[in-house]
Design a protein around this motif. Structure first.
Motif, PDB file in Angstrom:
ATOM      1  N   UNK B 193       0.832  -1.207   0.000  1.00 27.05           N
ATOM      2  CA  UNK B 193       0.000   0.000   0.000  1.00 27.05           C
ATOM      3  C   UNK B 193       0.857   1.243   0.000  1.00 27.05           C
ATOM      4  N   UNK B 194       2.004   1.164   0.699  1.00 24.92           N
ATOM      5  CA  UNK B 194       2.913   2.303   0.690  1.00 24.92           C
ATOM      6  C   UNK B 194       3.427   2.525  -0.719  1.00 24.92           C
ATOM      7  N   UNK B 195       3.789   1.412  -1.371  1.00 23.03           N
ATOM      8  CA  UNK B 195       4.320   1.511  -2.729  1.00 23.03           C
ATOM      9  C   UNK B 195       3.270   2.087  -3.667  1.00 23.03           C
ATOM     10  N   UNK B 196       2.014   1.586  -3.526  1.00 26.74           N
ATOM     11  CA  UNK B 196       0.931   2.066  -4.396  1.00 26.74           C
ATOM     12  C   UNK B 196       0.690   3.557  -4.164  1.00 26.74           C
ATOM     13  N   UNK B 197       0.639   3.931  -2.897  1.00 28.69           N
ATOM     14  CA  UNK B 197       0.404   5.332  -2.575  1.00 28.69           C
ATOM     15  C   UNK B 197       1.480   6.208  -3.183  1.00 28.69           C
ATOM     16  N   UNK B 198       2.711   5.729  -3.086  1.00 30.69           N
ATOM     17  CA  UNK B 198       3.838   6.480  -3.633  1.00 30.69           C
ATOM     18  C   UNK B 198       3.696   6.669  -5.144  1.00 30.69           C
ATOM     19  N   UNK B 199       3.284   5.556  -5.806  1.00 27.36           N
ATOM     20  CA  UNK B 199       3.104   5.597  -7.258  1.00 27.36           C
ATOM     21  C   UNK B 199       2.012   6.589  -7.657  1.00 27.36           C
ATOM     22  N   UNK B 200       0.885   6.506  -6.944  1.00 19.78           N
ATOM     23  CA  UNK B 200      -0.246   7.382  -7.273  1.00 19.78           C
ATOM     24  C   UNK B 200       0.144   8.835  -7.077  1.00 19.78           C
ATOM     25  N   UNK B 201       0.862   9.057  -5.971  1.00 19.94           N
ATOM     26  CA  UNK B 201       1.231  10.425  -5.669  1.00 19.94           C
ATOM     27  C   UNK B 201       2.100  11.014  -6.776  1.00 19.94           C
ATOM     28  N   UNK B 202       3.049  10.211  -7.249  1.00 21.94           N
ATOM     29  CA  UNK B 202       3.995  10.773  -8.215  1.00 21.94           C
ATOM     30  C   UNK B 202       3.409  10.873  -9.622  1.00 21.94           C
ATOM     31  N   UNK B 203       2.314  10.089  -9.906  1.00 17.37           N
ATOM     32  CA  UNK B 203       1.775  10.167 -11.276  1.00 17.37           C
ATOM     33  C   UNK B 203       0.385  10.808 -11.281  1.00 17.37           C
ATOM     34  N   UNK B 204      -0.001  11.447 -10.141  1.00 12.72           N
ATOM     35  CA  UNK B 204      -1.366  11.903  -9.904  1.00 12.72           C
ATOM     36  C   UNK B 204      -1.989  12.761 -10.998  1.00 12.72           C
ATOM     37  N   UNK B 205      -1.251  13.651 -11.577  1.00 11.54           N
ATOM     38  CA  UNK B 205      -1.902  14.645 -12.432  1.00 11.54           C
ATOM     39  C   UNK B 205      -2.148  14.180 -13.850  1.00 11.54           C
ATOM     40  N   UNK B 206      -1.418  13.173 -14.305  1.00 16.88           N
ATOM     41  CA  UNK B 206      -1.612  12.741 -15.691  1.00 16.88           C
ATOM     42  C   UNK B 206      -2.937  12.012 -15.826  1.00 16.88           C
ATOM     43  N   UNK B 218      -6.219   9.956  -3.870  1.00 12.27           N
ATOM     44  CA  UNK B 218      -5.248  11.045  -3.766  1.00 12.27           C
ATOM     45  C   UNK B 218      -5.457  11.922  -2.520  1.00 12.27           C
ATOM     46  N   UNK B 219      -6.705  12.282  -2.237  1.00  9.63           N
ATOM     47  CA  UNK B 219      -6.896  13.125  -1.042  1.00  9.63           C
ATOM     48  C   UNK B 219      -6.442  12.427   0.231  1.00  9.63           C
ATOM     49  N   UNK B 220      -6.759  11.151   0.324  1.00 13.88           N
ATOM     50  CA  UNK B 220      -6.385  10.434   1.551  1.00 13.88           C
ATOM     51  C   UNK B 220      -4.875  10.364   1.686  1.00 13.88           C
ATOM     52  N   UNK B 221      -4.256  10.057   0.545  1.00  9.49           N
ATOM     53  CA  UNK B 221      -2.804   9.869   0.573  1.00  9.49           C
ATOM     54  C   UNK B 221      -2.099  11.152   0.993  1.00  9.49           C
TER      55      UNK B 221
END
Ligand SMILES: Nc1ncnc2c1ncn2[C@@H]1O[C@H](COP(=O)(O)OP(=O)(O)O)[C@@H](O)[C@H]1O
Ligand SMILES: [Mg+2]
Lengths: 373, 508
Positions: B193-206, B218-221
């Motif tokens: 989940x940490x890895x997933x959160x990290x991935x989402x955070x870094x690719x969030x805007x595309x 995204x908001x939760x993360x």
């Protein structure tokens, strides 16, 4: 024996036992003159090698004395005896070259390098092996090894050379050739040779005198012709050459001759060489070539023996006819293939002729035929 | 003229001969096949495996792929500080490894090179569970409950967007499958989940098909506290700040290494090539030279003791010789352990030999000889045990030296000593050669006797090898030492062949 005191090598009452029970050499008295070629001849196991080893110093006599040049040598170690020896397996040192082998006796005598070389070359020349000095013994043929072994036993110029069946491993032709060469070397160098063999032809052709051994005893010591023509006992007669024996009983004596009655009743006159009293058994020895199949062809005074022809064998230059005489059906007559010689047919009765001086009445003993081969 | 018939005849004859030759060859092959297969399985393959293990080093890069990949481009020196990102990779690698306890194996492997790493890895493997990943799991699954199911993760892994997540998930899954721990009911581990959160955070805007996922998560993360890996690792153990630790990991990241061999020669890997170990850590050169020295000594002792015995036996009549030969072979009929233990009884301080020497007054009670648990003990016991291997080839070679050679030498005027030295001895050299090489090669690899009577100063290299194979479990080092031993024996064999000549070796 003859000149016992002035012999070069003298065995005097020598006995030898390896295990303390059986005497391998029973009572050896033998005197060998300087420069003589003496052969010890006898079947295998008769103690010939043992005699040679005692002379060379590798075995000690259980009893008796051996003299070399009138000095007792019983207590002299082998390396101080100055006796050359040729072994049956040649005993060439496999890790040395031929030249090193030949130089070995010279090195241990501390000869100078140049002397060594000169003597080695000389002896190589003598046995016609000059080109082989750098080879190893393993690279030589049997005959060549034989020559080198001979050369090595001679290179330090011993006065006495012993040879124990030196030609035993060679084929017939080479053996005859080497017999001639050894004889020749002996005549040239004048060394005393004591030669051991179980081959009677070799003994007869090479030697000045032959000592016939059996069972640790010298049966007869004589020149080759005497040995063949005048054997003293049954063993020698059988061992040397071909021989016919007839069994019989002494009836009477007439001067040097004895009248012997065979089992079939015939009476034969034979030279009384080695017989007991009247009534005792004897064996008459007759050489096959001294019998004629036709009694008439014999000189005056020949005696007649009757027999039945069993087999006629054509051998080219000679005929061999096997005849039954008395109880002996192995009586052989050897006749020359001459125009007048008739060929007998099996079953024929014949009257054989022979001179009574050619019949020798000997001791009665059964000789094991197998020992003789 | 050659007729057609005769040509055909020749050819078919040729074929027949070929066939029968082939059958003969096959039959010969069939006869040696069982032994060949046996040797292949029990000898060639294990030796090959040993040679392989002595250079093999895949564990580090296999278990810590991200960390080692990152370290590749780092220049580590004394002033170097591990960057934050490195700890992120270390976290992921360790988390996957800890799932199946692989991190302890890497720890032990690296511990051979630098002591302390083993406990560092063990501690960290335990503490990463408390790095706060469970908060991430709770927060994310609150939003999307399907995330608790492995099926959803499979779908995620099929997508192409979250590359790091996909790779991590697949690596995690692979480890579990290897361990037979994976099924449809397996719960995804917290760190994923940490890895997933990290991935989402870094690719969030595309913009992407997964926008729903992002919208929800995204908001939760962004509200979740960021995990500060470096601090947490350093809290666990401040050794993680040491450049040395990272240097070791970097040096041993390639799949193949010469580190074991360097270690065997008392060297170690440094960042600028091999360097000699400090004096107090040097060990193996000493043990190797001791092994060689003692093997040579044992061979000489065996030769000195065995030559006269073999000479005596070879010149005895056959029936006595056989009896004595049985006496020589008698030691083979008792167990090696029993014989060695018997030497313990004889040689120890209060043992038979010392007692006798004291009793006859040769030495005083206070100066009893040190005969065991040192080199003397090993040399005595091993010479005894290996003596038959010297006597037998000597005997069988001497047996073939006909007595007429020495007789001939004597008749030619050589004294008994000269005859022995110049005629008998040279012919017995093949036996000396065979016996010596047999005893030497047997002793250089001997294990049990030095172990029992050698103490610390009388042990062989094989004892170290056994230690690494069965106690320290450093198989790579054991294999390297074994390979060096093998190479030394082969090299000595070659030298021996040049000096003595192997055709000069005869067993009879
Ligand atoms: N070293 C020995 N130990 C015991 N017996 C031996 C030895 N050498 C020879 N003999 C025995 O002595 C007898 C004579 O042997 P030998 O002199 O070699 O005979 P020859 O050379 O005439 O064939 C033989 O019966 C042989 O077995
Ligand atoms: Mg003989």
């Amino acid at each position: 024996m003859t000149d016992k005191d002035n012999g070069f090598v003298v065995f005097s009452g020598v006995q030898k036992s390896y295990d303390g029970k059986i005497l391998v050499v029973k009572d050896l008295n033998l005197s060998i003159a300087k420069g003589e070629f003496l052969t010890m001849l006898g079947p295998s196991g008769s103690g010939k090698t043992t005699c040679l080893l005692m002379l060379a110093g590798f075995e000690t006599a259980t009893q008796g004395e051996i003299l070399l040049d009138s000095k007792p040598i019983n207590n002299i170690p082998p390396h101080k005896r100055e006796i050359g020896m040729v072994f049956q397996n040649y005993a060439l040192f496999p890790h040395m070259t031929v030249a090193e082998n030949l130089a070995f006796p010279l090195q241990v005598r501390s000869l100078s390098k140049s002397d060594q070389e000169q003597k080695v070359n000389h002896v190589l020349d003598m046995v016609q092996m000059s080109d082989f000095g750098n080879r190893r013994p393993g690279q030589l043929s049997g005959g060549q090894q034989q020559r080198i072994a001979l050369a090595r036993a001679l290179v330090f110029e011993p006065e006495l050379v012993l040879m124990d069946e030196p030609l035993g491993a060679l084929d017939k032709q080479l053996r005859e050739h080497m017999q001639f060469e050894i004889k020749h070397l002996h005549e040239r160098l004048g060394v005393t040779v004591v030669y051991v063999t179980h081959d009677q032809t070799e003994a007869l052709t090479m030697s000045d005198r032959v000592a016939v051994f059996n069972d640790g005893i010298i049966q007869q010591l004589d020149a080759p012709d005497k040995l063949y023509e005048a054997p003293n006992n049954c063993f020698v007669a059988q061992f040397i050459g071909e021989n016919n024996t007839l069994e019989g009983t002494v009836e009477s004596f007439e001067g040097d001759y004895a009248n012997v009655r065979l089992e079939n009743g015939q009476v034969i006159s034979a030279l009384a060489v080695n017989v007991g009293k009247v009534g005792e058994k004897t064996l008459i020895s007759i050489r096959p070539e001294r019998v004629e199949t036709e009694a008439e062809r014999c000189p005056e005074g020949a005696q007649k023996i009757t027999g039945e022809v069993l087999e006629f064998i054509y051998m080219g230059d000679v005929f061999r006819t096997r005849i039954r005489v008395g109880s002996n059906d192995e009586f052989i007559v050897k006749s020359r293939n001459s125009p007048s010689q008739q060929r007998l047919q099996p079953g024929e009765m014949v009257t054989l002729g022979c001179m009574n001086k050619d019949c020798r009445a000997l001791d009665y003993q059964t000789v094991n035929k197998e020992v003789l081969t | 003229m050659v007729s057609v018939d005769s040509i055909i005849g020749r050819n078919s004859l040729h074929r027949k001969v070929q066939r029968s030759l082939r059958i003969q060859k096959l039959r010969a092959l069939g006869l040696i096949a069982p032994l060949f297969i046996f040797i292949l399985i029990s000898f060639v393959i294990p030796i090959g495996d040993m040679l392989f293990r002595s250079i093999e080093n895949q564990l580090v890069s296999e278990v810590l792929p991200r960390t080692t990949e990152y370290l590749k481009s780092e220049q580590i020196n004394e002033d170097w500080e591990p960057p934050n990102e490195l700890f992120w990779h270390l976290y992921v690698d360790l988390a996957i490894a800890a799932e199946v306890k692989l991190h302890t194996r890497v720890g032990s492997r690296l511990n051979y090179e630098k002591t302390g790493i083993s406990s560092l890895f063990r501690k960290s493997g335990r503490s990463i569970k408390r790095f706060g990943a469970d908060d991430y799991r709770k927060a994310l699954t609150d939003q999307i409950p399907e995330l608790t199911s492995i099926d959803y993760w499979e779908l995620l892994a099929e997508g192409t967007k979250y590359g790091y997540t996909r790779d991590t998930y697949n690596a995690w899954k692979k480890r579990l499958i290897e361990n037979d721990d994976f099924s449809e009911k397996t719960k995804p581990s917290d760190f994923l989940f940490v890895v997933l959160a990290n991935d989402i955070k870094s690719s969030g805007t595309t913009p992407s098909p997964d926008t729903i996922l992002e919208e929800k998560l995204l908001p939760v993360i962004s509200e979740l506290p960021e995990i500060r890996f470096k601090e947490l690792f350093l809290e666990t153990d401040e050794d993680w700040a040491e450049p040395d630790v990272w240097d070791t990991i970097q040096l041993y990241s390639p799949s193949f290494t010469n580190g074991y061999y360097l270690n065997s020669a008392d060297f170690k890997k440094g960042s600028d090539g091999p360097e000699l170990r400090p004096e107090n850590e040097r060990l193996y050169v000493l043990i190797f030279s001791r092994t060689l020295f003692m093997s040579v000594t044992i061979t000489m002792v065996c030769l000195l003791l065995g030559y006269p015995v073999a000479y005596f036996l070879a010149n005895l009549p056959l029936k006595y010789a056989n009896l004595f030969l049985i006496l020589v072979l008698l030691p083979f009929w008792t167990s090696l352990l029993v014989r060695t233990s018997a030497w313990k009884v004889l040689l120890q301080n209060e043992g038979v030999i010392n007692d006798v020497l004291v009793a006859i007054g040769l030495i005083s009670n206070l100066e009893r000889l040190e005969l065991i648990n040192n080199q003397t003990g090993t040399i005595i016991a091993m010479s005894h045990i290996l003596l038959p291997f010297m006597i037998l080839p000597l005997f069988s070679v001497m047996k073939t030296i006909h007595p007429s050679y020495v007789r001939a030498a004597k008749s030619l005027g050589a004294t008994p000593w000269t005859a022995f030295r110049r005629v008998y001895f040279p012919q017995s050299i093949p036996g000396i050669g065979a016996g010596s090489i047999l005893v030497f090669i047997l002793s250089i690899g001997y294990y049990i006797t030095p172990e029992l009577v050698g103490g610390t100063t009388g042990t062989f290299i094989s004892n170290r090898i056994a230690y690494h194979i069965s106690s320290s479990l450093n198989w790579g080092l054991g294999a390297a030492l074994g390979s060096i031993l093998l190479a030394v024996v082969l090299a000595l064999y070659w030298v021996y062949d040049r000096v003595v000549g192997i055709d000069n070796v005869k067993l009879g």
